[in-house]
Enzyme design. Structure first.
Site, short mmCIF file in Angstrom:
data_model
loop_
_atom_site.label_atom_id
_atom_site.label_comp_id
_atom_site.label_asym_id
_atom_site.label_seq_id
_atom_site.Cartn_x
_atom_site.Cartn_y
_atom_site.Cartn_z
N HIS A 1 0.63 5.41 0.98
CA HIS A 1 -0.10 6.47 1.68
C HIS A 1 -0.06 7.74 0.83
CE1 HIS A 1 0.20 4.45 5.78
NE2 HIS A 1 1.16 3.81 5.12
N HIS B 1 0.83 -1.20 0.00
CA HIS B 1 0.00 0.00 0.00
C HIS B 1 0.86 1.24 0.00
CE1 HIS B 1 0.72 -1.06 4.23
NE2 HIS B 1 0.69 0.23 4.49
P1 AMP Z 1 1.84 0.67 7.47
O1 AMP Z 1 1.81 -0.82 7.18
O2 AMP Z 1 2.83 1.05 8.51
O3 AMP Z 1 1.95 1.50 6.22
O4 AMP Z 1 0.47 1.06 8.15
C1 AMP Z 1 -0.77 0.53 7.77
C2 AMP Z 1 -1.78 1.64 7.71
O5 AMP Z 1 -3.05 1.05 7.54
C3 AMP Z 1 -1.86 2.50 8.99
O6 AMP Z 1 -1.72 3.88 8.62
C4 AMP Z 1 -3.26 2.19 9.53
O7 AMP Z 1 -3.86 3.30 10.14
C5 AMP Z 1 -4.01 1.75 8.29
N1 AMP Z 1 -5.11 0.83 8.57
C6 AMP Z 1 -5.07 -0.30 9.29
N2 AMP Z 1 -6.28 -0.89 9.32
C7 AMP Z 1 -7.10 -0.11 8.58
C8 AMP Z 1 -8.48 -0.17 8.23
N3 AMP Z 1 -9.27 -1.16 8.65
N4 AMP Z 1 -8.99 0.82 7.45
C9 AMP Z 1 -8.21 1.82 7.02
N5 AMP Z 1 -6.91 1.94 7.32
C10 AMP Z 1 -6.37 1.00 8.09
#
Ligand code: AMP
Length: 137
Positions: free
Chosen positions: A102, A100
């Site tokens: 951001h 993913h």
């Molecule tokens: P990272 O793997 O460090 O890039 O972080 C994962 C991102 O996914 C974090 O910013 C979380 O806030 C986000 N996240 C986790 N679960 C959900 C969800 N159910 N819906 C939307 N965002 C999510």
């Protein structure tokens, strides 16, 4: 086969999300814990772990969606720019092991501080650059 993540459940609509864009290969939805209002995640529908195992077509599809929606994310909150950030493996802060990116809207340079940068000797830089070149497959 990759283990199911929360993002697979969002793709299958088993977990709710504020979806802002979808096409055959990608999905974009609001981050549940935004760094700033409008903070959006872009994912491939294909369960790819991160940059270390992503195929070309998946990366291209994700980058196209990032480009398509970035102006909308920016303008929806009256921002002037965006960060496009991505973490790969736990050592780099990856928590959800489904690729993913951001998209974080930014209004001005002064609202955040850049990551701390250090000086680096010419010799150290040359040695590391040589190792990187030698490791590219
Ligand atoms: P990272 O793997 O460090 O890039 O972080 C994962 C991102 O996914 C974090 O910013 C979380 O806030 C986000 N996240 C986790 N679960 C959900 C969800 N159910 N819906 C939307 N965002 C999510």
């Amino acid at each position: 086969e990759m283990e199911d993540t929360i993002f697979s459940k969002i793709i299958r609509r088993e977990v709710p999300a504020d979806i802002v864009y979808e096409d055959d290969d990608t999905l974009a939805f609001l981050d549940i814990k935004p760094v700033a209002p409008g903070h959006t995640l872009v994912i491939p529908k294909k369960p790819v772990r991160n940059i270390f195992d992503a195929d070309d077509a998946t990366l291209i599809a994700v980058m196209r969606t990032i480009q398509k929606i970035s102006p909308a994310v920016r303008d929806a909150v009256g921002a002037h720019g965006v960060h496009i950030n991505s973490n790969h493996e736990a050592a780099a802060g990856q928590i959800v092991f489904h690729l993913h990116f951001h998209i974080v809207p930014r209004h001005s340079r002064s609202e955040f501080s850049f990551w701390p940068q250090k000086d680096f000797s010419r010799d150290d830089a040359a040695a590391i650059a040589e190792k990187i070149r030698a490791n590219i497959k």
